[in-house]
Design a protein around this motif. Structure first.
Motif, PDB file in Angstrom:
ATOM      1  N   PRO A 128      75.437  41.122 -58.891  1.00  0.00           N
ATOM      2  CA  PRO A 128      74.391  40.637 -57.941  1.00  0.00           C
ATOM      3  C   PRO A 128      74.025  41.619 -57.089  1.00  0.00           C
ATOM      4  O   PRO A 128      74.793  42.696 -56.728  1.00  0.00           O
ATOM      5  N   THR A 129      72.707  41.523 -56.416  1.00  0.00           N
ATOM      6  CA  THR A 129      72.259  42.887 -55.686  1.00  0.00           C
ATOM      7  C   THR A 129      73.065  43.058 -54.593  1.00  0.00           C
ATOM      8  O   THR A 129      72.947  44.501 -54.021  1.00  0.00           O
ATOM      9  N   GLY A 130      73.738  42.051 -53.747  1.00  0.00           N
ATOM     10  CA  GLY A 130      74.402  42.392 -52.775  1.00  0.00           C
ATOM     11  C   GLY A 130      76.024  42.474 -52.897  1.00  0.00           C
ATOM     12  O   GLY A 130      76.644  42.714 -52.007  1.00  0.00           O
ATOM     13  N   SER A 131      76.210  42.855 -54.416  1.00  0.00           N
ATOM     14  CA  SER A 131      77.608  42.769 -54.455  1.00  0.00           C
ATOM     15  C   SER A 131      78.138  44.368 -53.979  1.00  0.00           C
ATOM     16  O   SER A 131      77.285  45.375 -54.048  1.00  0.00           O
ATOM     17  N   ALA A 138      72.404  33.242 -67.038  1.00  0.00           N
ATOM     18  CA  ALA A 138      72.977  34.169 -65.999  1.00  0.00           C
ATOM     19  C   ALA A 138      72.215  34.846 -64.931  1.00  0.00           C
ATOM     20  O   ALA A 138      72.728  34.980 -63.880  1.00  0.00           O
ATOM     21  N   GLY A 139      70.760  34.638 -64.987  1.00  0.00           N
ATOM     22  CA  GLY A 139      70.038  35.121 -64.008  1.00  0.00           C
ATOM     23  C   GLY A 139      70.314  34.402 -62.751  1.00  0.00           C
ATOM     24  O   GLY A 139      70.628  34.857 -61.690  1.00  0.00           O
ATOM     25  N   SER A 140      70.356  33.248 -62.842  1.00  0.00           N
ATOM     26  CA  SER A 140      70.415  32.235 -61.800  1.00  0.00           C
ATOM     27  C   SER A 140      71.939  32.091 -61.344  1.00  0.00           C
ATOM     28  O   SER A 140      72.273  31.929 -60.252  1.00  0.00           O
ATOM     29  N   ALA A 141      72.843  32.442 -62.227  1.00  0.00           N
ATOM     30  CA  ALA A 141      74.116  32.545 -61.668  1.00  0.00           C
ATOM     31  C   ALA A 141      74.632  33.722 -61.003  1.00  0.00           C
ATOM     32  O   ALA A 141      75.373  33.569 -60.106  1.00  0.00           O
ATOM     33  N   LEU A 142      73.830  34.673 -61.098  1.00  0.00           N
ATOM     34  CA  LEU A 142      74.041  36.177 -60.410  1.00  0.00           C
ATOM     35  C   LEU A 142      73.480  35.834 -59.135  1.00  0.00           C
ATOM     36  O   LEU A 142      74.271  36.226 -57.954  1.00  0.00           O
ATOM     37  N   GLN A 143      72.208  35.164 -59.045  1.00  0.00           N
ATOM     38  CA  GLN A 143      71.666  34.945 -57.716  1.00  0.00           C
ATOM     39  C   GLN A 143      72.485  33.922 -56.581  1.00  0.00           C
ATOM     40  O   GLN A 143      72.604  34.117 -55.674  1.00  0.00           O
ATOM     41  N   PRO A 150      67.052  42.944 -73.688  1.00  0.00           N
ATOM     42  CA  PRO A 150      66.522  43.886 -72.768  1.00  0.00           C
ATOM     43  C   PRO A 150      67.184  43.462 -71.236  1.00  0.00           C
ATOM     44  O   PRO A 150      66.926  43.832 -70.243  1.00  0.00           O
ATOM     45  N   PHE A 151      68.295  42.495 -71.019  1.00  0.00           N
ATOM     46  CA  PHE A 151      68.471  41.926 -69.774  1.00  0.00           C
ATOM     47  C   PHE A 151      69.277  42.826 -68.754  1.00  0.00           C
ATOM     48  O   PHE A 151      69.178  42.599 -67.781  1.00  0.00           O
ATOM     49  N   ALA A 152      70.166  43.972 -69.269  1.00  0.00           N
ATOM     50  CA  ALA A 152      70.633  44.439 -68.361  1.00  0.00           C
ATOM     51  C   ALA A 152      69.689  45.592 -67.768  1.00  0.00           C
ATOM     52  O   ALA A 152      69.823  46.128 -66.655  1.00  0.00           O
ATOM     53  N   GLU A 153      68.678  45.757 -68.113  1.00  0.00           N
ATOM     54  CA  GLU A 153      67.438  46.332 -67.609  1.00  0.00           C
ATOM     55  C   GLU A 153      66.233  45.365 -66.936  1.00  0.00           C
ATOM     56  O   GLU A 153      65.874  45.782 -65.706  1.00  0.00           O
ATOM     57  N   LEU A 154      66.209  44.237 -67.608  1.00  0.00           N
ATOM     58  CA  LEU A 154      65.177  43.369 -66.963  1.00  0.00           C
ATOM     59  C   LEU A 154      65.610  42.901 -65.457  1.00  0.00           C
ATOM     60  O   LEU A 154      64.779  42.642 -64.688  1.00  0.00           O
ATOM     61  N   PHE A 155      67.011  42.321 -65.689  1.00  0.00           N
ATOM     62  CA  PHE A 155      67.351  41.504 -64.361  1.00  0.00           C
ATOM     63  C   PHE A 155      67.368  42.626 -63.300  1.00  0.00           C
ATOM     64  O   PHE A 155      66.597  42.335 -61.925  1.00  0.00           O
ATOM     65  N   PRO A 156      67.504  43.967 -63.284  1.00  0.00           N
ATOM     66  CA  PRO A 156      67.103  44.724 -62.285  1.00  0.00           C
ATOM     67  C   PRO A 156      65.702  45.004 -61.975  1.00  0.00           C
ATOM     68  O   PRO A 156      65.507  45.177 -60.697  1.00  0.00           O
ATOM     69  N   TYR A 157      65.084  45.271 -62.903  1.00  0.00           N
ATOM     70  CA  TYR A 157      63.753  45.466 -62.828  1.00  0.00           C
ATOM     71  C   TYR A 157      63.078  44.515 -61.885  1.00  0.00           C
ATOM     72  O   TYR A 157      62.147  44.683 -61.039  1.00  0.00           O
ATOM     73  N   ARG A 169      71.712  44.146 -60.086  1.00  0.00           N
ATOM     74  CA  ARG A 169      72.007  45.624 -59.867  1.00  0.00           C
ATOM     75  C   ARG A 169      72.629  46.154 -61.296  1.00  0.00           C
ATOM     76  O   ARG A 169      73.802  45.660 -61.633  1.00  0.00           O
ATOM     77  N   LYS A 170      72.291  47.229 -61.878  1.00  0.00           N
ATOM     78  CA  LYS A 170      73.293  47.519 -63.137  1.00  0.00           C
ATOM     79  C   LYS A 170      74.207  48.451 -62.566  1.00  0.00           C
ATOM     80  O   LYS A 170      74.023  49.434 -61.818  1.00  0.00           O
TER      81      LYS A 170
END
Length: 471
Positions: free
Chosen positions: A132-135, A185-190, A202-209, A214-215
C-alpha cells in the motif's frame, strides 16, 4: 448410377491425395490479453489478423478450411485446464504455469509441448511485489510476519517463493501467503486487507502507475530468469505441424512489429486491455523490462526445470518432465528459417542493443544505463536523453511551455531495470550526477557511501535544473 459414380471419381481421388481437403481444422488459442508479455502470441496476432497470412493452403491442406477461435483468460491455469480437456489447441502463459501445463498433461496420459518464448528476461524482471502507498515497508525484508497475496501457480508465485528462500525464511511460518487474483488485490491493498501483493506483468507496474500501490521489489533482484511462452497440444502438433509453424510465423511477425514501433503497438494493447500505454511501453520499449526472445536460451530451459522443482516444493507435482521432449524448438526453428531469421544467432547471444540518440543533442548515447526517457502526452514517440539530469532539465523546460509527460523512465541503479522515474528515489553525487533507485532503502545505502543526499522526484527535478555541469 454408373455415370454418377464416374463423375464422383475425381473428387474421391483428390480426397485421397489431399486427406485434409474436406476437413475444417480448428485452431483454438487460449490467450491472456491483460498479461501484456503474451501480446506477441495472442492479442497482436488476433487484432492485426496475422495468422491468416501464414496458414497453409497447398499440398495436403489444399481445400481445407480453418476455424480460428480466440479465448481470453486472466492467468495460465485455466488455459491448461481447457487444453487438457481438449477444448484448446494452443496456450500462452509464463514459465511456472507452463511447467504445470506439462505436468497436468502427463497426469492425464497426454503430452504438451513448450514451443516458443514470447517475451522474457534472463535477469528475472517482469514480476514484482507492491505494498500500500502508505506502508512503512521499503523492501521485502520488512514483510516478515506479514500477509502477502499472490495468484497461486503463477510465475509471480514462483518468484515470491524464491525471494523468500533467499532471505532464509520459511514460507509457511515467516510470512502468510494467500491466493489472490490481481483483479481483487488492488482494492485489498487500498483497504489494508493485505500487507503486500506479488504479481506478474503488468500489475506490479500498473498499480504504482495508477497510485494504487508502491513497488518495493522487482523480480530482477531475485536473479532468476523468467519468461512467457507458447504451448501446443502434442497430438495436435503431430497432426498439423504446418499449422503450428504458421502460428509461430505470426508470432515472429508480431514480434517484429512490436520491436519496430513499441509506442504504436503499446497504444493498441492499451486500447484492447485497458492497461495504460506507458505501462505497456515499460515492458516492450527498446530497453524495457523484458525482451522479445523467441529463442530457447539455456537460461529459459533452466527456468522451466527450476519451475518444476518449485512445483514439487508446493506439492503440486510428484513427477518430473523430460525437458528435452517437453521443450521442443523444432517448430520455432522452422518458422525462423521461413521468416529469414538466423535462429542459431538468436540462440547464441543477446541481440545488439538498438542505437539511440539524445533528443537534445542528436548524438548517439553510448551508455544507455545512465540515460532516461520522456514520453510526452502530445507525441507518438518517446524521447531519450543521455542522462537522467538532462532529461529532468528538458522536462522542466517543456512544462514551462505548458506541455506534460505521460511517463518518465529511468534505470534503477541496483537492478539495472527500467522504472518509472516519478515514483523513484534519487541520489546526487559530488559531480551533480543523478542516479535513480526503486526503493528508498537502496537510495539511502548508496547515498551514505557517496556522500549524496536522498531526493524525491520533485527535489531531483529541482536539483537537475540547478546543476549546470550535470551530464
Amino acid at each position: 448410377m454408373r455415370i454418377l459414380r464416374l463423375w464422383l471419381l475425381p473428387t474421391f481421388l483428390v480426397a485421397l491425395s489431399n486427406p485434409l481437403a474436406a476437413e475444417t481444422i480448428r485452431i483454438a488459442i487460449g490467450v491472456q490479453d491483460t498479461t501484456i508479455n503474451c501480446a506477441a502470441g495472442g492479442l497482436l496476432i488476433r487484432e492485426l489478423g496475422l495468422l491468416d497470412r501464414y496458414l497453409p493452403r497447398d499440398g495436403k491442406y489444399k481445400g481445407a478450411t480453418y476455424d480460428v477461435q480466440w479465448r481470453n483468460f486472466t492467468s495460465g491455469a485455466p488455459i491448461t485446464n481447457e487444453m487438457v480437456a481438449g477444448k484448446l489447441d494452443f496456450g500462452v502463459m509464463a514459465d511456472f504455469p507452463g511447467a504445470l501445463n506439462g505436468v497436468a498433461f502427463k497426469k492425464a496420459g497426454k503430452r504438451s509441448k513448450f514451443i516458443a518464448v514470447l517475451s522474457g528476461s534472463v535477469r528475472g524482471s517482469g514480476n514484482g511485489v507492491v505494498v500500500p502507498t502508505g506502508s512503512h515497508a521499503q523492501s521485502l525484508s520488512d514483510l516478515k510476519g506479514k500477509t502477502i497475496s499472490v495468484p497461486f501457480a503463477s510465475t509471480a508465485h514462483g518468484m515470491l517463493l524464491r525471494a523468500i528462500a533467499d532471505l532464509g525464511w520459511n514460507p509457511d511460518k515467516d510470512v502468510k501467503i494467500i491466493a489472490q487474483a490481481p483483479e481483487v488485490a488492488g482494492s485489498a491493498l487500498q483497504s489494508g486487507q493485505i500487507d503486500a501483493h506479488a504479481d506478474f506483468a503488468p500489475f506490479a507496474e500498473l498499480f504504482p502507475y495508477r497510485g494504487v500501490a508502491r513497488k518495493i521489489f522487482d523480480g530482477a533482484q531475485a536473479g532468476v530468469p523468467t519468461f512467457h511462452g507458447a504451448l501446443v497440444d502434442a497430438e495436435y502438433a503431430d497432426r498439423y505441424p504446418e499449422v503450428v509453424v504458421a502460428y509461430l510465423r505470426a508470432v515472429i511477425e508480431a514480434t517484429r512489429l512490436l520491436t519496430a514501433e513499441p509506442e504504436r503497438y503499446s497504444e493498441l494493447i492499451a486500447k484492447v486491455t485497458g492497461v495504460d500505454a506507458p505501462v505497456v511501453y515499460l515492458f516492450h520499449g527498446p530497453f524495457g523490462l523484458q525482451t522479445r526472445a523467441l529463442a530457447w536460451k539455456a537460461e529459459f530451459r533452466q527456468d522451466v526445470a527450476t519451475s518444476i522443482d518449485t512445483l514439487r516444493l508446493l506439492k503440486r507435482a510428484d513427477t518430473g518432465l523430460d525437458l528435452d521432449a517437453f521443450i521442443d524448438d523444432a517448430f520455432i526453428r522452422r518458422a525462423s528459417k521461413e521468416a529469414g531469421l538466423d535462429y542459431e544467432a538468436l540462440l547464441a547471444a543477446d541481440a545488439p542493443p538498438p542505437v539511440v540518440t539524445d533528443a537534445s543533442t542528436g548524438q548517439q548515447i553510448e551508455d544507455v544505463s545512465q540515460s532516461a526517457e520522456l514520453w510526452l502526452k502530445d507525441e507518438g514517440r518517446a524521447r531519450r536523453y543521455a542522462s537522467l539530469a538532462s532529461a529532468l532539465r528538458a522536462l522542466a523546460e517543456l512544462e514551462r511551455q505548458g506541455r506534460a509527460a505521460r511517463a518518465i523512465y529511468a534505470f534503477d541503479r541496483v537492478s539495472g531495470v527500467e522504472i518509472f522515474a516519478d515514483r523513484a528515489w534519487f541520489v546526487s553525487d559530488s559531480n551533480g550526477r543523478l542516479s535513480a533507485y526503486l526503493s528508498k532503502d537502496a537510495a539511502f545505502r548508496f547515498g551514505d557511501g557517496a556522500n549524496g543526499g536522498v531526493l524525491d522526484f520533485t527535489e531531483a527535478k529541482s536539483k537537475a535544473g540547478g546543476v549546470a555541469n550535470a551530464r
